[in-house]
Design an enzyme around this catalytic site. Structure first.
Site, mmCIF file in Angstrom:
data_model
loop_
_atom_site.group_PDB
_atom_site.id
_atom_site.type_symbol
_atom_site.label_atom_id
_atom_site.label_comp_id
_atom_site.label_asym_id
_atom_site.label_seq_id
_atom_site.Cartn_x
_atom_site.Cartn_y
_atom_site.Cartn_z
ATOM 1 N N GLU A 38 0.809 -1.218 0.000
ATOM 2 C CA GLU A 38 0.000 0.000 0.000
ATOM 3 C C GLU A 38 0.843 1.269 0.000
ATOM 4 O O GLU A 38 0.331 2.354 -0.264
ATOM 5 C CB GLU A 38 -0.942 -0.007 1.212
ATOM 6 C CG GLU A 38 -1.985 -1.106 1.137
ATOM 7 C CD GLU A 38 -2.729 -1.338 2.434
ATOM 8 O OE1 GLU A 38 -3.730 -2.071 2.396
ATOM 9 O OE2 GLU A 38 -2.312 -0.811 3.483
ATOM 10 N N GLU A 84 -7.552 -0.795 10.782
ATOM 11 C CA GLU A 84 -6.700 0.277 11.307
ATOM 12 C C GLU A 84 -7.385 1.632 11.478
ATOM 13 O O GLU A 84 -6.989 2.440 12.325
ATOM 14 C CB GLU A 84 -5.474 0.489 10.404
ATOM 15 C CG GLU A 84 -4.502 -0.655 10.336
ATOM 16 C CD GLU A 84 -4.907 -1.729 9.340
ATOM 17 O OE1 GLU A 84 -4.546 -2.887 9.548
ATOM 18 O OE2 GLU A 84 -5.604 -1.387 8.346
ATOM 19 N N ASP A 131 -12.775 -6.963 -1.160
ATOM 20 C CA ASP A 131 -13.597 -8.158 -0.965
ATOM 21 C C ASP A 131 -14.940 -7.748 -0.391
ATOM 22 O O ASP A 131 -15.166 -6.590 -0.062
ATOM 23 C CB ASP A 131 -12.885 -9.166 -0.050
ATOM 24 C CG ASP A 131 -12.612 -8.602 1.337
ATOM 25 O OD1 ASP A 131 -13.537 -8.633 2.168
ATOM 26 O OD2 ASP A 131 -11.488 -8.130 1.586
#
Length: 230
Positions: free
Chosen positions: A11, A175, A198
């Site tokens: 990321e 997070e 997802d």
């Protein structure tokens, strides 16, 4: 100074490649890379997965780099049928779906003795985020709504349904609420930006490897555009 947090190497590494790095700083097993991205002063870091890592990371950004705002980029599981894989969710607010102090009379999700249930994202950053999404990824859906966080990868339909019923969230991840809470305590504006990888149900483990790369690619392009506009 703009602080950018991603939970995983995937990321942040693509964003780092676009930067002119001027300083590298290590603290709490995290590597903070300061430099220039699209003409703006930024510091980017991989926090590691989970809420404790995310909170520690955010506090270091505040203490060591005096960031003016915090942007969290990453992937998440959709909690709504209309939010498809590869779509983006921008946080209107963020809360902990795995906090339960109802025995003390608090609403589900509220941390005892905190004065809010959820942590509100910065309105200006939300608007900039929407503009950045339109420019960088015009083909994907963009949604503004509640993001919920917990130290769980949600891959069970019953758990997903319970989270939806209790919190009416748009997506779930691991997070954002910790970053939001730390930013709130330090009075620093924040935005959580999540690309959907997802559906957070029984198909999650099947979908995740296939769609993770696509979701991260969208996130990277949006973050670059967002930074330029701040």
């Amino acid at each position: 100074m703009i602080g950018i947090i991603g939970a995983m190497d995937e990321e942040v590494s693509q964003i780092v490649e676009e930067m002119q790095i001027t300083e590298t700083y290590e603290k709490a097993s995290m590597v903070f890379k300061k430099g220039i991205l699209n003409g703006k002063d930024v510091v980017i870091v991989r926090s590691g997965i989970g809420k404790v890592n995310a909170a520690v990371c955010t506090q270091i950004l505040v203490d060591r780099f005096s960031v003016d705002c915090v942007i969290n980029t990453g992937i998440a599981g959709s909690l709504r049928a209309e939010i498809d894989i590869a779509d983006v969710v921008l946080s209107s607010d963020v809360l902990h779906h795995d906090v339960d102090a109802t025995g003390f009379g608090y609403p589900l999700g509220q941390i005892p003795r905190m004065d809010v249930l959820s942590f509100k994202a910065d309105d200006r950053l939300i608007e900039i985020g929407k503009e950045a999404c339109k420019k960088a990824a015009p083909a994907i859906g963009v949604h503004v709504g509640r993001i919920v966080s917990g130290d769980q990868f949600i891959s069970d339909k019953d758990v997903k349904d319970r989270i939806i019923k209790n919190f009416d969230g748009y997506c779930t991840e691991m997070e954002g609420a910790a970053i939001a809470q730390t930013a709130y305590l330090n009075k620093v504006p924040f935005l959580i930006l999540r690309a959907i990888s997802d559906k957070a149900d029984d198909s999650a483990t099947m979908d995740y490897p296939a769609f993770e790369a696509m979701a991260i690619k969208n996130s990277v392009e949006i973050i670059k555009e967002l930074v330029e506009r701040i």
